[in-house]
Design a protein around this motif. Structure first.
Motif, mmCIF file in Angstrom:
data_model
loop_
_atom_site.group_PDB
_atom_site.id
_atom_site.type_symbol
_atom_site.label_atom_id
_atom_site.label_comp_id
_atom_site.label_asym_id
_atom_site.label_seq_id
_atom_site.Cartn_x
_atom_site.Cartn_y
_atom_site.Cartn_z
ATOM 1 N N LYS B 225 -56.064 46.306 14.125
ATOM 2 C CA LYS B 225 -57.880 46.488 13.713
ATOM 3 C C LYS B 225 -58.084 48.113 12.817
ATOM 4 O O LYS B 225 -56.816 48.753 12.774
ATOM 5 C CB LYS B 225 -58.389 46.981 15.488
ATOM 6 N N LYS B 226 -59.196 48.458 12.963
ATOM 7 C CA LYS B 226 -59.113 49.542 12.423
ATOM 8 C C LYS B 226 -58.318 51.237 12.712
ATOM 9 O O LYS B 226 -57.838 52.101 11.774
ATOM 10 C CB LYS B 226 -60.688 50.463 12.076
ATOM 11 N N ASP B 227 -57.952 51.228 14.017
ATOM 12 C CA ASP B 227 -57.420 52.355 14.760
ATOM 13 C C ASP B 227 -56.109 51.779 14.735
ATOM 14 O O ASP B 227 -55.294 52.020 16.250
ATOM 15 C CB ASP B 227 -58.285 52.744 16.010
ATOM 16 N N ALA B 254 -54.529 51.337 8.313
ATOM 17 C CA ALA B 254 -55.397 51.922 9.621
ATOM 18 C C ALA B 254 -54.054 52.499 9.979
ATOM 19 O O ALA B 254 -53.150 53.289 9.951
ATOM 20 C CB ALA B 254 -55.319 50.622 10.063
ATOM 21 N N LEU B 256 -52.405 54.289 13.507
ATOM 22 C CA LEU B 256 -52.554 54.361 15.413
ATOM 23 C C LEU B 256 -53.402 55.390 16.027
ATOM 24 O O LEU B 256 -52.945 56.624 15.852
ATOM 25 C CB LEU B 256 -51.563 53.519 15.200
ATOM 26 N N SER B 257 -54.254 55.411 16.106
ATOM 27 C CA SER B 257 -55.154 56.256 17.403
ATOM 28 C C SER B 257 -53.575 56.561 18.352
ATOM 29 O O SER B 257 -53.228 55.706 18.791
ATOM 30 C CB SER B 257 -55.985 55.719 18.045
ATOM 31 N N LYS B 260 -53.855 54.583 21.948
ATOM 32 C CA LYS B 260 -52.872 53.896 21.639
ATOM 33 C C LYS B 260 -51.697 54.181 21.638
ATOM 34 O O LYS B 260 -50.879 53.504 22.162
ATOM 35 C CB LYS B 260 -53.314 52.834 20.069
#
Lengths: 469, 469
Positions: B225-227, B254, B256-257, B260
């Motif tokens: 996903k976006k993050d 992207a 990785l936040s 996460k």
């Protein structure tokens, strides 16, 4: 411990057990000292015959993974872990522990993997590096090197092999790798779907054996005689791959007779097997002219020819090559089509220029003259110091000899005593699948880096420390 | 065709069938166009449920090994075989055939693997080479390089990683390899005895996927996903290894936040899995400061950190590295204790000197400034030429962008039309386990080697040829 076996599988059950347990040891899930399940217990668990389990255990013992302790069953051996610099055929006994406990500093090293640095042609090498750098600078952009190796290098090697080794090949069959073991990794991968059986000379290069064992191949040892690998044991073989060193058998130094070469090629053709020719020391022949490669006699495309620059140039170079039979090229592309080359573009260009400029062959000729003299000095010194108390074998080629002492101490003790006075000599035990087959008092002596002038006194030191009780 | 399955094995039967057939395809024993056995027939042969066979076949379809032809069952696809220079993420569609049929010569290449040669710091590199050669000449003899890599290089890398990437490690954990794929080969070998399951981002780097597929791992795709990677799909996973590119997800870009990252580390710890962090583009961050590595947050020793010099220095260098968790070092020694290093001593010494002298970091800073400008120019040009007719993603880092055209032609057609006018753009289809998941009109554009001044006109050419019906 659960062992999975498949009774419908074509691999014999004892072999499945053997492979399963060996993998457990190599992966570390079975550690040094751990006990294997009792044969009777395991036989019941798997509802198979006890002798089947025994057969598997004996194989593990033979290969040195476990030891049978009277009364207390089978225990896993310590698998040596080596930090320090490695040599082909180097003793695997420099274990992690040993390195920790600071061994005596080594004054003299009879390594056969190392090279005398004064021999390396730095002047010509620098020339080739400058050429390569200038070439690179002229490019607008830099890509990944070709997965098979640069065209220029493969071309240089193909021409050299045709000229010097009679190898019939073209550049498109050549794959550049980062060392002999990585060549073997590639071959092991290409035969992933085969019967996973691998036959090799015994004694032989353990560095190759371990690669195929790591890939879960069943390794079948073939005895070696004075004229090379023993054919009798081959007829019955069921294998896809047979590894051998025809020019200069490692470590015995035997030369594979021409008769045997033809019979081997016939056998390979009859059984659809491939011969892996390791031509590692081929150029360093002193008594006769270099012997043409096995591949040069092969009219049926059954030989996988492999070579390395570690012996002829330097082990620090990390460049080796495979000449794949046309019949295997497609398999190579299928497996490796998304991989990048292992060797830097600069390095490949340097080497290709070095060969194309003729400096490589000049260097080999210098090397041959130099090592011939060193071997003669070594033989003379050995004769003076050990006389009739020892047999010497493996002369006539390469960078090492085998010294077998008469009614002397066991190999490990000889190595230990030498190490204690700062002299490193090498084991041949690691070259035997079953270490028990190794001659009792045999030592491997490389002579590439030991100063000739001191040779006699060093050997006298050894003779002295080996004589004491 | 006989298929061996083991009903007592813990691997599900459909998976055994899947692995068996995939291997047949990769090894070439099942060729393009060959039919798979009819599901009903195979189900009867193995006396298993037909849906089990179906499940295996669907997996093969999803991964693009076979195609289901209505009425005529399942047929093997053509596996592309590439001769030509390769790039990470390069389209796998330059097949053997294509090379044979002489394609239009390429005037412009939007490769993201290649580098602009004028950026390479030849002056400093020559300095380091001279240093290394002089150092080598001073040695009395030359050995094989240390199997893990030279101490000096591992030391330089360790210090650099601590400084620049917050990686907590010491030199003894670092293994020098000849490229990211060979790092993955090593990891695949170390987990040979695991459940042989491998999870990775989808889309992701196909060059890594193929390595684990070649080693008969079951590859499990995790959506991105976006993050970054989608956590929902992970909880249920049963895998030993999860591969991801946290700093700059390939190819989506992207990040990785942090949330996460922590959850992932927790997951790895809870499930005793390892995270493989591929930090390939980490230094090339333009919008924000480089993001600390995942490994730097890991307090539980669950991250296998991997990096390469292919992006930051040159793909021609062929040097990459692994930072192994302490808990895996023993496994490494057991498997590799008899192997030699893949990288030449000279090359390692040059690189170590280049890093230690500070020239590497200077170079990275130059690179960052340069590529930031190139990316901005690229974004501006794309906006001018494509305006609202396309979406652009992946900006802010790295050397490539994703261009997704609105109601346009399919990806393959876009690539073909570009190739026909001598412009090479790249596919993202190869990055999806199931090519059908790939956005319809998406193109991967690297901007490292395309001349900025001509950028607009080149993009106009593309826009023109892509507009025509």
């Amino acid at each position: 411990m659960l062992i999975y076996i498949d009774k419908d599988e074509k691999t014999p059950i004892y072999e499945q057990i053997y492979i399963f347990l060996r993998q457990k040891v190599l992966s570390g899930s079975l550690k040094s000292g751990d006990k294997l399940p009792a044969t009777r217990k395991l036989a019941d668990e798997l509802s198979i015959g006890r002798n089947t389990v025994d057969k598997a255990y004996q194989q593990l013992v033979a290969e040195g993974y476990v030891t049978s302790k009277v009364g207390s069953g089978f225990a896993v051996n310590k698998i040596p872990i080596e930090f320090s610099v490695s040599n082909q055929g180097a003793s695997s006994t420099h274990s992690l522990e040993k390195v920790k406990t600071q061994p005596v500093s080594i004054r003299y090293d009879f390594s056969h993997g190392a090279i005398d640095n004064s021999i390396f042609p730095y002047k010509q090498w620098r020339k080739s590096i400058n050429y390569a750098l200038t070439l690179m600078e002229s490019y607008s952009c830099i890509h990944y090197p070709r997965r098979q190796g640069e065209d220029s290098l493969r071309q240089s090697i193909a021409l050299y092999l045709q000229r010097a080794r009679g190898v019939s090949c073209n550049a498109s069959q050549i794959i550049i790798t980062s060392g002999q073991q990585y060549s073997m990794e590639i071959i092991a991968n290409l035969f992933e779907c085969s019967s996973k059986r691998f036959a090799m000379e015994d004694p032989g290069y353990d560095g190759v054996r371990i690669v195929f064992q790591n890939h879960n191949y069943r390794v079948m040892p073939i005895p070696v005689k004075k004229d090379g690998i023993c054919l009798a044991s081959i007829q019955s073989l069921n294998t896809d791959l047979l590894y051998l060193t025809p020019s200069h058998q490692f470590p015995t130094g035997a030369v594979l007779s021409i008769a045997k070469r033809h019979k081997l090629l016939q056998w390979a053709d009859d059984t659809n097997s491939y011969l892996i020719e390791d031509d590692y020391d081929s150029e360093l022949r002193y008594d006769i002219n270099p012997i043409p490669s096995l591949q040069s006699l092969d009219t049926k495309d059954r030989t996988i020819y492999t070579g390395t620059f570690s012996k002829s140039l330097s082990p620090a170079i990390r460049v080796a090559y495979i000449v794949l039979p046309q019949s295997l090229m497609d398999r190579f592309y299928r497996y490796y089509y998304r991989y990048n080359s292992q060797v830097s573009f600069l390095h490949q260009t340097v080497l290709s220029h070095f060969i194309a400029s003729g400096n490589y062959e000049k260097h080999i000729n210098r090397l041959r003259t130099l090592y011939r003299k060193r071997q003669n000095d070594m033989l003379a010194a050995l004769d003076t110091v050990f006389g009739d108390t020892a047999n010497i074998s493996g002369e006539g080629a390469g960078k090492h000899l085998l010294l077998t002492l008469k009614n002397s101490l066991p190999q490990d003790e000889l190595i230990k005593r030498a190490e204690n006075i700062g002299i490193r000599v090498y084991s041949t035990k690691v070259n035997y699948m079953n270490p028990a087959d190794c001659p009792y008092s045999q030592i491997l002596l490389g002579f590439a880096t030991v100063p000739t002038c001191e040779l006699k006194s060093i050997l006298e030191e050894l003779h002295h420390v080996w004589s004491k009780d």
